[in-house]
Motif scaffolding. Structure first.
Motif, PDB file in Angstrom:
ATOM      1  N   GLY A  36      32.391   0.340 -41.731  1.00 43.91           N
ATOM      2  CA  GLY A  36      31.730  -0.658 -42.791  1.00 43.91           C
ATOM      3  C   GLY A  36      32.314  -1.883 -42.931  1.00 43.91           C
ATOM      4  O   GLY A  36      31.907  -2.654 -43.921  1.00 43.91           O
ATOM      5  N   VAL A  60      30.835  -3.732 -40.099  1.00 46.15           N
ATOM      6  CA  VAL A  60      29.509  -4.286 -40.214  1.00 46.15           C
ATOM      7  C   VAL A  60      29.312  -4.043 -42.072  1.00 46.15           C
ATOM      8  O   VAL A  60      29.572  -3.106 -42.530  1.00 46.15           O
ATOM      9  CB  VAL A  60      28.229  -3.418 -39.538  1.00 46.15           C
ATOM     10  CG1 VAL A  60      26.923  -4.014 -40.046  1.00 46.15           C
ATOM     11  CG2 VAL A  60      28.492  -3.137 -38.288  1.00 46.15           C
ATOM     12  N   ILE A  61      29.059  -5.457 -42.521  1.00 43.55           N
ATOM     13  CA  ILE A  61      29.152  -5.473 -43.988  1.00 43.55           C
ATOM     14  C   ILE A  61      28.027  -6.443 -44.296  1.00 43.55           C
ATOM     15  O   ILE A  61      27.898  -7.383 -43.968  1.00 43.55           O
ATOM     16  CB  ILE A  61      30.559  -5.866 -44.341  1.00 43.55           C
ATOM     17  CG1 ILE A  61      30.824  -5.815 -45.809  1.00 43.55           C
ATOM     18  CG2 ILE A  61      30.744  -7.442 -44.120  1.00 43.55           C
ATOM     19  CD1 ILE A  61      32.404  -5.674 -46.412  1.00 43.55           C
ATOM     20  N   PRO A  62      27.651  -5.578 -45.511  1.00 48.28           N
ATOM     21  CA  PRO A  62      26.358  -6.463 -46.048  1.00 48.28           C
ATOM     22  C   PRO A  62      27.219  -7.908 -46.888  1.00 48.28           C
ATOM     23  O   PRO A  62      28.274  -7.661 -47.400  1.00 48.28           O
ATOM     24  CB  PRO A  62      25.651  -5.688 -47.107  1.00 48.28           C
ATOM     25  CG  PRO A  62      26.227  -4.424 -46.949  1.00 48.28           C
ATOM     26  CD  PRO A  62      27.569  -4.535 -46.315  1.00 48.28           C
ATOM     27  N   VAL A  81      25.757  -8.674 -42.445  1.00 47.54           N
ATOM     28  CA  VAL A  81      24.551  -8.481 -42.489  1.00 47.54           C
ATOM     29  C   VAL A  81      23.677  -8.753 -43.900  1.00 47.54           C
ATOM     30  O   VAL A  81      24.598  -8.843 -44.963  1.00 47.54           O
ATOM     31  CB  VAL A  81      23.930  -7.019 -42.030  1.00 47.54           C
ATOM     32  CG1 VAL A  81      24.396  -6.700 -40.700  1.00 47.54           C
ATOM     33  CG2 VAL A  81      24.700  -5.854 -42.716  1.00 47.54           C
ATOM     34  N   ARG A  86      20.491  -2.443 -43.276  1.00 49.27           N
ATOM     35  CA  ARG A  86      20.615  -3.368 -42.137  1.00 49.27           C
ATOM     36  C   ARG A  86      22.085  -2.819 -41.618  1.00 49.27           C
ATOM     37  O   ARG A  86      22.287  -2.631 -40.259  1.00 49.27           O
ATOM     38  CB  ARG A  86      20.604  -4.616 -42.254  1.00 49.27           C
ATOM     39  CG  ARG A  86      19.182  -5.194 -42.233  1.00 49.27           C
ATOM     40  CD  ARG A  86      18.901  -6.232 -41.224  1.00 49.27           C
ATOM     41  NE  ARG A  86      17.291  -6.707 -41.571  1.00 49.27           N
ATOM     42  CZ  ARG A  86      16.375  -6.117 -41.305  1.00 49.27           C
ATOM     43  NH1 ARG A  86      16.287  -4.781 -40.757  1.00 49.27           N
ATOM     44  NH2 ARG A  86      15.383  -6.702 -41.656  1.00 49.27           N
ATOM     45  N   ARG A  87      22.907  -2.857 -42.559  1.00 45.66           N
ATOM     46  CA  ARG A  87      24.513  -2.319 -42.186  1.00 45.66           C
ATOM     47  C   ARG A  87      24.370  -0.810 -41.563  1.00 45.66           C
ATOM     48  O   ARG A  87      24.960  -0.861 -40.376  1.00 45.66           O
ATOM     49  CB  ARG A  87      25.403  -2.326 -43.332  1.00 45.66           C
ATOM     50  CG  ARG A  87      26.589  -1.732 -43.398  1.00 45.66           C
ATOM     51  CD  ARG A  87      26.947  -1.047 -44.552  1.00 45.66           C
ATOM     52  NE  ARG A  87      28.571  -1.427 -44.845  1.00 45.66           N
ATOM     53  CZ  ARG A  87      29.118  -1.340 -45.898  1.00 45.66           C
ATOM     54  NH1 ARG A  87      28.608  -0.370 -46.732  1.00 45.66           N
ATOM     55  NH2 ARG A  87      30.518  -1.915 -46.140  1.00 45.66           N
ATOM     56  N   LYS A  88      23.771   0.091 -42.298  1.00 46.61           N
ATOM     57  CA  LYS A  88      23.652   1.545 -41.545  1.00 46.61           C
ATOM     58  C   LYS A  88      22.992   1.336 -40.387  1.00 46.61           C
ATOM     59  O   LYS A  88      23.449   2.084 -39.307  1.00 46.61           O
ATOM     60  CB  LYS A  88      23.091   2.284 -42.672  1.00 46.61           C
ATOM     61  CG  LYS A  88      23.875   2.501 -43.855  1.00 46.61           C
ATOM     62  CD  LYS A  88      23.487   3.251 -44.922  1.00 46.61           C
ATOM     63  CE  LYS A  88      22.183   3.170 -45.454  1.00 46.61           C
ATOM     64  NZ  LYS A  88      21.537   4.046 -46.357  1.00 46.61           N
ATOM     65  N   ARG A  90      22.643  -1.027 -38.084  1.00 48.94           N
ATOM     66  CA  ARG A  90      23.683  -1.490 -37.105  1.00 48.94           C
ATOM     67  C   ARG A  90      24.504  -0.741 -36.682  1.00 48.94           C
ATOM     68  O   ARG A  90      25.084  -0.307 -35.411  1.00 48.94           O
ATOM     69  CB  ARG A  90      24.116  -2.912 -37.669  1.00 48.94           C
ATOM     70  CG  ARG A  90      24.672  -4.004 -36.481  1.00 48.94           C
ATOM     71  CD  ARG A  90      23.630  -4.283 -35.659  1.00 48.94           C
ATOM     72  NE  ARG A  90      24.148  -5.248 -34.866  1.00 48.94           N
ATOM     73  CZ  ARG A  90      24.061  -6.730 -35.172  1.00 48.94           C
ATOM     74  NH1 ARG A  90      23.626  -7.139 -36.224  1.00 48.94           N
ATOM     75  NH2 ARG A  90      24.707  -7.613 -34.504  1.00 48.94           N
TER      76      ARG A  90
END
Ligand code: AMP
Length: 182
Positions: A36, A60-62, A81, A86-88, A90
């Motif tokens: 994350g 991957v982080i919002p 993102v 969208r994070r999950k 991806r």
């Protein structure tokens, strides 16, 4: 390999030890880490350990969490993102298997969402294995409850069996890589 884990470090120092060991073993086995993207809690610990051992780490982080979870600045790649969804999406797409270290509501949510994508066939043509990597019996009651979901006729054994349980990072990696089917 996608790792879900706490944005806190937890009350037992063995949680951090396990996260560190997992990050190191991932790198030593030449497996990339997807997670994350935070620098805090067990999330930061697993990423730091994988980077220190020369591994590839993709976070991957919002955007709205960049400050609260403090986006990690020393990763192979940090993907920002728009939303949590969208994070999950991806993270799941980038990985072929999932490991859940001890964590809180977010970790539980991610573990269960990724698990539900198997029967729904949303991960693509092949299901993706998940494993709870445990220390101090943190995950034990949940593993027992998952057996209960099968015994009660709500979950088919084949989908429950794709959620492994391990106390050793190498065993977890073997399961999540699909090389151990129990
Ligand atoms: P936690 O296990 O609650 O410390 O959270 C671990 C990670 O899950 C953190 O990066 C959180 O941002 C994330 N998270 C928390 N709630 C959710 C949610 N509802 N959906 C997706 N991720 C979440």
């Amino acid at each position: 390999m996608c790792v879900f884990c706490g944005s806190a470090s937890g009350a037992d120092p063995r949680f951090e030890d396990l996260a560190r060991e997992l990050g190191t073993r991932l790198a030593e086995q030449g497996l990339g880490l997807v997670y994350g993207g935070a620098s805090v809690g067990l999330m930061g610990t697993v990423a730091d350990a994988a980077m220190a051992a020369g591994g590839e780490v993709i976070g991957v982080i919002p955007g709205n969490l960049m400050e609260r979870e403090i986006g990690h600045e020393r990763l192979t790649e940090l993907i920002v993102v728009d939303t949590m969804h969208r994070r999950k999406e991806r993270m799941y797409a980038l990985a072929s298997g999932f490991i859940a270290l001890p964590g809180g509501l977010g970790t539980l949510e991610e573990l269960f969402e990724a698990a539900t994508w198997n029967p729904l066939r949303l991960h693509g043509s092949d299901p993706k294995p998940l494993v709870m990597l445990d220390v101090g019996d943190y995950w034990r009651p949940l593993a027992q409850f998952l057996d209960q979901t099968v015994a009660s006729g709500f979950v088919k054994p084949r989908w429950r069996d794709l959620i492994g349980y391990a106390t050793d990072p190498d065993a977890a990696l073997a399961f999540a890589a699909g090389s151990v089917i129990h």
